[in-house]
Design a protein around this motif. Structure first.
Motif, PDB file in Angstrom:
ATOM      1  N   ILE A 123      82.889 -30.189  43.179  1.00 57.53           N
ATOM      2  CA  ILE A 123      82.514 -30.677  44.510  1.00 57.53           C
ATOM      3  C   ILE A 123      83.641 -31.523  44.825  1.00 57.53           C
ATOM      4  O   ILE A 123      84.029 -32.528  44.329  1.00 57.53           O
ATOM      5  CB  ILE A 123      81.337 -31.130  44.648  1.00 57.53           C
ATOM      6  CG1 ILE A 123      80.378 -30.293  44.346  1.00 57.53           C
ATOM      7  CG2 ILE A 123      81.196 -31.792  45.935  1.00 57.53           C
ATOM      8  CD1 ILE A 123      78.937 -30.909  44.238  1.00 57.53           C
ATOM      9  N   PHE A 124      84.291 -31.220  46.342  1.00 57.70           N
ATOM     10  CA  PHE A 124      85.311 -32.163  46.835  1.00 57.70           C
ATOM     11  C   PHE A 124      84.381 -33.203  47.621  1.00 57.70           C
ATOM     12  O   PHE A 124      84.815 -34.319  47.996  1.00 57.70           O
ATOM     13  CB  PHE A 124      86.455 -31.474  47.548  1.00 57.70           C
ATOM     14  CG  PHE A 124      87.226 -32.267  48.402  1.00 57.70           C
ATOM     15  CD1 PHE A 124      87.370 -32.506  49.539  1.00 57.70           C
ATOM     16  CD2 PHE A 124      88.350 -32.999  47.540  1.00 57.70           C
ATOM     17  CE1 PHE A 124      88.318 -32.969  50.255  1.00 57.70           C
ATOM     18  CE2 PHE A 124      89.224 -33.933  48.419  1.00 57.70           C
ATOM     19  CZ  PHE A 124      89.244 -33.938  49.774  1.00 57.70           C
ATOM     20  N   ASN A 125      83.478 -32.766  48.516  1.00 58.53           N
ATOM     21  CA  ASN A 125      82.941 -33.343  49.427  1.00 58.53           C
ATOM     22  C   ASN A 125      81.878 -32.571  50.117  1.00 58.53           C
ATOM     23  O   ASN A 125      81.928 -31.270  50.055  1.00 58.53           O
ATOM     24  CB  ASN A 125      83.819 -33.794  50.671  1.00 58.53           C
ATOM     25  CG  ASN A 125      83.168 -34.677  51.604  1.00 58.53           C
ATOM     26  OD1 ASN A 125      82.698 -35.728  51.509  1.00 58.53           O
ATOM     27  ND2 ASN A 125      83.184 -34.204  53.018  1.00 58.53           N
ATOM     28  N   ILE A 126      80.831 -33.406  50.294  1.00 62.46           N
ATOM     29  CA  ILE A 126      79.479 -32.307  51.017  1.00 62.46           C
ATOM     30  C   ILE A 126      79.502 -33.363  52.456  1.00 62.46           C
ATOM     31  O   ILE A 126      78.862 -34.351  52.264  1.00 62.46           O
ATOM     32  CB  ILE A 126      78.311 -32.394  50.290  1.00 62.46           C
ATOM     33  CG1 ILE A 126      78.583 -31.793  48.895  1.00 62.46           C
ATOM     34  CG2 ILE A 126      77.092 -31.755  51.080  1.00 62.46           C
ATOM     35  CD1 ILE A 126      77.343 -31.792  47.966  1.00 62.46           C
ATOM     36  N   ASN A 127      79.475 -32.743  53.535  1.00 58.46           N
ATOM     37  CA  ASN A 127      78.946 -33.425  54.757  1.00 58.46           C
ATOM     38  C   ASN A 127      77.744 -32.975  54.992  1.00 58.46           C
ATOM     39  O   ASN A 127      76.825 -33.879  55.242  1.00 58.46           O
ATOM     40  CB  ASN A 127      79.950 -32.979  55.810  1.00 58.46           C
ATOM     41  CG  ASN A 127      79.750 -33.453  57.078  1.00 58.46           C
ATOM     42  OD1 ASN A 127      79.067 -34.657  57.444  1.00 58.46           O
ATOM     43  ND2 ASN A 127      80.175 -32.957  58.320  1.00 58.46           N
ATOM     44  N   VAL A 128      77.202 -31.854  55.188  1.00 62.41           N
ATOM     45  CA  VAL A 128      75.799 -31.466  55.793  1.00 62.41           C
ATOM     46  C   VAL A 128      74.955 -30.899  54.538  1.00 62.41           C
ATOM     47  O   VAL A 128      75.376 -30.487  53.736  1.00 62.41           O
ATOM     48  CB  VAL A 128      76.004 -30.479  56.539  1.00 62.41           C
ATOM     49  CG1 VAL A 128      74.709 -29.754  57.039  1.00 62.41           C
ATOM     50  CG2 VAL A 128      76.683 -30.573  58.026  1.00 62.41           C
ATOM     51  N   MET A 129      73.941 -31.593  54.459  1.00 64.73           N
ATOM     52  CA  MET A 129      72.715 -31.446  53.735  1.00 64.73           C
ATOM     53  C   MET A 129      71.532 -31.160  54.103  1.00 64.73           C
ATOM     54  O   MET A 129      71.220 -31.906  55.026  1.00 64.73           O
ATOM     55  CB  MET A 129      72.661 -32.217  52.579  1.00 64.73           C
ATOM     56  CG  MET A 129      73.810 -32.594  51.604  1.00 64.73           C
ATOM     57  SD  MET A 129      73.694 -33.526  49.997  1.00 64.73           S
ATOM     58  CE  MET A 129      73.218 -32.061  48.843  1.00 64.73           C
ATOM     59  N   ASN A 130      70.959 -30.220  54.085  1.00 63.72           N
ATOM     60  CA  ASN A 130      69.507 -29.720  54.882  1.00 63.72           C
ATOM     61  C   ASN A 130      68.232 -29.446  53.772  1.00 63.72           C
ATOM     62  O   ASN A 130      68.703 -28.991  52.770  1.00 63.72           O
ATOM     63  CB  ASN A 130      69.842 -28.613  55.490  1.00 63.72           C
ATOM     64  CG  ASN A 130      71.039 -28.577  56.530  1.00 63.72           C
ATOM     65  OD1 ASN A 130      71.005 -29.728  57.430  1.00 63.72           O
ATOM     66  ND2 ASN A 130      71.991 -27.554  56.508  1.00 63.72           N
ATOM     67  N   TRP A 131      67.333 -29.346  54.326  1.00 62.02           N
ATOM     68  CA  TRP A 131      66.072 -28.728  53.816  1.00 62.02           C
ATOM     69  C   TRP A 131      65.556 -27.834  54.698  1.00 62.02           C
ATOM     70  O   TRP A 131      65.285 -28.026  56.057  1.00 62.02           O
ATOM     71  CB  TRP A 131      65.005 -30.084  53.620  1.00 62.02           C
ATOM     72  CG  TRP A 131      65.352 -30.898  52.152  1.00 62.02           C
ATOM     73  CD1 TRP A 131      65.693 -32.147  52.579  1.00 62.02           C
ATOM     74  CD2 TRP A 131      65.127 -30.668  51.057  1.00 62.02           C
ATOM     75  NE1 TRP A 131      65.926 -32.787  51.159  1.00 62.02           N
ATOM     76  CE2 TRP A 131      65.450 -31.863  50.351  1.00 62.02           C
ATOM     77  CE3 TRP A 131      64.669 -29.459  50.317  1.00 62.02           C
ATOM     78  CZ2 TRP A 131      65.475 -31.805  49.009  1.00 62.02           C
ATOM     79  CZ3 TRP A 131      64.404 -29.664  48.738  1.00 62.02           C
ATOM     80  CH2 TRP A 131      64.955 -30.884  48.183  1.00 62.02           C
ATOM     81  N   TYR A 132      65.032 -26.774  53.961  1.00 61.38           N
ATOM     82  CA  TYR A 132      64.471 -25.702  54.695  1.00 61.38           C
ATOM     83  C   TYR A 132      63.123 -25.453  54.192  1.00 61.38           C
ATOM     84  O   TYR A 132      63.019 -25.965  52.851  1.00 61.38           O
ATOM     85  CB  TYR A 132      65.458 -24.280  54.695  1.00 61.38           C
ATOM     86  CG  TYR A 132      66.601 -24.236  55.599  1.00 61.38           C
ATOM     87  CD1 TYR A 132      67.959 -25.108  55.170  1.00 61.38           C
ATOM     88  CD2 TYR A 132      66.557 -23.355  56.825  1.00 61.38           C
ATOM     89  CE1 TYR A 132      68.726 -24.843  56.043  1.00 61.38           C
ATOM     90  CE2 TYR A 132      67.471 -23.318  57.601  1.00 61.38           C
ATOM     91  CZ  TYR A 132      68.743 -24.128  57.288  1.00 61.38           C
ATOM     92  OH  TYR A 132      69.663 -23.902  58.181  1.00 61.38           O
ATOM     93  N   ARG A 133      62.352 -24.568  54.506  1.00 57.99           N
ATOM     94  CA  ARG A 133      61.144 -24.119  54.000  1.00 57.99           C
ATOM     95  C   ARG A 133      60.957 -22.684  54.596  1.00 57.99           C
ATOM     96  O   ARG A 133      60.991 -22.327  55.664  1.00 57.99           O
ATOM     97  CB  ARG A 133      59.999 -25.056  54.268  1.00 57.99           C
ATOM     98  CG  ARG A 133      59.462 -25.150  55.812  1.00 57.99           C
ATOM     99  CD  ARG A 133      58.291 -26.136  55.892  1.00 57.99           C
ATOM    100  NE  ARG A 133      57.800 -26.070  57.246  1.00 57.99           N
ATOM    101  CZ  ARG A 133      56.902 -27.083  57.649  1.00 57.99           C
ATOM    102  NH1 ARG A 133      56.538 -28.032  56.763  1.00 57.99           N
ATOM    103  NH2 ARG A 133      56.505 -27.097  59.000  1.00 57.99           N
ATOM    104  N   GLN A 134      60.112 -22.108  53.675  1.00 55.72           N
ATOM    105  CA  GLN A 134      59.474 -20.815  53.952  1.00 55.72           C
ATOM    106  C   GLN A 134      58.108 -20.527  53.939  1.00 55.72           C
ATOM    107  O   GLN A 134      57.731 -20.691  52.665  1.00 55.72           O
ATOM    108  CB  GLN A 134      60.165 -19.429  53.083  1.00 55.72           C
ATOM    109  CG  GLN A 134      59.937 -18.176  53.797  1.00 55.72           C
ATOM    110  CD  GLN A 134      61.124 -17.147  53.523  1.00 55.72           C
ATOM    111  OE1 GLN A 134      61.720 -17.492  52.529  1.00 55.72           O
ATOM    112  NE2 GLN A 134      61.207 -15.907  53.920  1.00 55.72           N
ATOM    113  N   ARG A 135      57.255 -20.471  54.737  1.00 54.93           N
ATOM    114  CA  ARG A 135      55.851 -20.635  54.627  1.00 54.93           C
ATOM    115  C   ARG A 135      55.328 -19.065  54.451  1.00 54.93           C
ATOM    116  O   ARG A 135      56.256 -18.163  54.837  1.00 54.93           O
ATOM    117  CB  ARG A 135      55.075 -21.176  55.823  1.00 54.93           C
ATOM    118  CG  ARG A 135      55.365 -22.546  55.846  1.00 54.93           C
ATOM    119  CD  ARG A 135      54.841 -23.401  57.132  1.00 54.93           C
ATOM    120  NE  ARG A 135      55.665 -23.174  58.477  1.00 54.93           N
ATOM    121  CZ  ARG A 135      55.291 -23.542  59.612  1.00 54.93           C
ATOM    122  NH1 ARG A 135      54.180 -24.381  59.674  1.00 54.93           N
ATOM    123  NH2 ARG A 135      55.908 -23.257  60.566  1.00 54.93           N
TER     124      ARG A 135
END
Length: 122
Positions: free
Chosen positions: A28-40
């Motif tokens: 890993i060099f860099n992480i800009n975006v981090m998200n959480w998703y879900r699947q119901r």
């Protein structure tokens, strides 16, 4: 290669809380975006919360005011604090990140974790 691993899911009663964690590892060099998703069950995967390394966050309307996304950028981790949980929050929760690798920082990798199950009983 980059790996995302979620933890913290489980069974909780309505009104309870859970805290999900996601750790990114690899080249890993860099992480800009981090998200959480879900699947119901029976539904398409949906974004629950979005964050940037600069601290910008957004939330789905259904969780706003109840869920909080946070980051530890030094450790390449993202968290999801879920309060006042409802049965409708029952889902598999996935971590997602746009990862710039050391080998190719100009071409971010869209990385996904394997998911963690959250079940909210009424």
């Amino acid at each position: 290669q980059v790996q995302l691993v979620e933890s913290g899911g489980g069974l909780v009663q309505a009104g309870g809380s859970l805290r999900l964690s996601c750790a990114a590892s690899g080249s890993i060099f860099n992480i800009n975006v981090m998200n959480w998703y879900r699947q119901r069950p029976g539904k398409q995967r949906e974004q629950v919360a979005h964050s940037t390394s600069g601290g910008y966050t957004t939330y789905a309307a259904s969780v706003k005011g109840r869920f909080t996304i946070s980051r530890d950028n030094d450790k390449n981790m993202v968290f999801l604090q879920m309060n006042n949980l409802e049965p409708a929050d029952t889902a598999v929760y996935y971590c997602n990140a746009a990862v710039q690798t050391v080998e190719a920082p100009w071409a971010p990798v869209d990385a996904w974790g394997g998911g963690t199950q959250v079940t909210v009983s009424s």
